[in-house]
Scaffold this active site. Sequence first.
Site, PDB file in Angstrom:
ATOM      1  N   MET A  11       7.848  27.526  48.944  1.00 52.74           N
ATOM      2  CA  MET A  11       9.190  27.135  48.575  1.00 52.74           C
ATOM      3  C   MET A  11       9.361  27.984  47.255  1.00 52.74           C
ATOM      4  O   MET A  11      10.724  28.267  46.884  1.00 52.74           O
ATOM      5  CB  MET A  11       9.517  25.624  48.099  1.00 52.74           C
ATOM      6  N   ASN A  42      20.603  16.362  44.131  1.00 52.29           N
ATOM      7  CA  ASN A  42      20.963  17.522  43.924  1.00 52.29           C
ATOM      8  C   ASN A  42      22.383  17.980  43.753  1.00 52.29           C
ATOM      9  O   ASN A  42      22.936  19.128  43.504  1.00 52.29           O
ATOM     10  CB  ASN A  42      20.127  18.524  44.668  1.00 52.29           C
ATOM     11  N   ALA A  90       3.603  16.520  46.694  1.00 53.47           N
ATOM     12  CA  ALA A  90       4.254  14.974  46.784  1.00 53.47           C
ATOM     13  C   ALA A  90       5.477  14.739  45.643  1.00 53.47           C
ATOM     14  O   ALA A  90       5.396  13.648  45.312  1.00 53.47           O
ATOM     15  CB  ALA A  90       3.035  14.056  46.609  1.00 53.47           C
ATOM     16  N   ALA A 122      -3.161   9.389  45.843  1.00 52.55           N
ATOM     17  CA  ALA A 122      -2.424   8.124  45.711  1.00 52.55           C
ATOM     18  C   ALA A 122      -0.990   8.415  45.686  1.00 52.55           C
ATOM     19  O   ALA A 122      -0.023   7.791  46.244  1.00 52.55           O
ATOM     20  CB  ALA A 122      -2.856   7.395  44.567  1.00 52.55           C
ATOM     21  N   LYS A 123      -0.636   9.372  44.971  1.00 52.75           N
ATOM     22  CA  LYS A 123       1.051   9.926  44.983  1.00 52.75           C
ATOM     23  C   LYS A 123       1.272  10.382  46.430  1.00 52.75           C
ATOM     24  O   LYS A 123       2.361  10.118  46.793  1.00 52.75           O
ATOM     25  CB  LYS A 123       0.866  11.425  44.142  1.00 52.75           C
ATOM     26  N   SER A 131      19.199  30.596  36.766  1.00 48.78           N
ATOM     27  CA  SER A 131      19.955  30.011  37.770  1.00 48.78           C
ATOM     28  C   SER A 131      20.617  30.752  38.711  1.00 48.78           C
ATOM     29  O   SER A 131      21.548  31.658  38.043  1.00 48.78           O
ATOM     30  CB  SER A 131      20.688  28.799  37.513  1.00 48.78           C
ATOM     31  N   LYS A 168      17.285  15.261  38.720  1.00 44.68           N
ATOM     32  CA  LYS A 168      17.717  14.832  40.039  1.00 44.68           C
ATOM     33  C   LYS A 168      17.225  13.197  39.977  1.00 44.68           C
ATOM     34  O   LYS A 168      18.187  12.605  40.794  1.00 44.68           O
ATOM     35  CB  LYS A 168      16.684  15.517  40.938  1.00 44.68           C
TER      36      LYS A 168
END
EC number: 1.1.1.25
Length: 279
Positions: free
Chosen positions: A215, A87, A128, A155-156, A14, A66
Amino acid sequence: MKKFAVFGNPIAQSLSPTIHQMFADQVGEKISYEKILAPEDGFVEAAKAFLAQEGAVGCNVTMPFKLDAFNLAKVDDQAAKDAQAVNTLMNGDRGELLGFNTDGVGLVNDLLNSGVKIKDKHVLLIGAGGAARGVISPLLKAGAATLTIANRTKAKAEEVASAASNPKVDVVALEDIATIAPHIIINSTAASLSNALPCSLNDGVLQHCEVVYDMVYKNSPTRFMRDAAELGVKTQIDGLGMLVEQAAEAFYIWTQKRPDTSDIVKRVRDIVEQSEKRN
């Protein structure tokens, strides 16, 4: 001294302590900020213990906690409600624990800082998962004309679109994304970590595309970004700016001081590049 932390599993890589220390130095805050590796079934206890310390103001939360943070906190933040994910946690004035999601604001601010116009644009969001859920309402708030979700499991995507409950949000099968002709394509999946593509860039999906946003961030453009550039997309952006901007929003929530991120993004990118060279 104000105390902060970031919880995750894994957490060793991190950059949050470095970024928040840069913010604090810039605005004149004295802080401590630590990385805490929480057991997968022990986040709630670990977070409560940290936040009960004298001087503890709040903490950041990354994967896989999260949803746990969302369930732990009092959540008034619309982005967090939409994402069903938190977050950023903060000790409230009345002893309550407040929850926020700054991921979407981080994405929108990074796009705007990069000169990308969101207003009236058609956005295609690939994926998703939690990362996708957190950015939908901020993108719509920024003026996106439509937002289409495409996911390997349709579906998600339909579940996420239903939760967003906005007529501007719809769903398309991943193999049918060429029918959308978006202006902006955002990859919220982890495909780039394994040098895979999150979606096909052929069959006309790029005919009106002005921007691809990944991302994922590395010390060089991801395959998704490189392929889009070779196929004529003018702007390719990775997720490092989003990382810094979501952190800046959390820092503001905690301190009511908004750092200037422009120089910090450059400094953090230098750190990432040096780190990857060493490895």
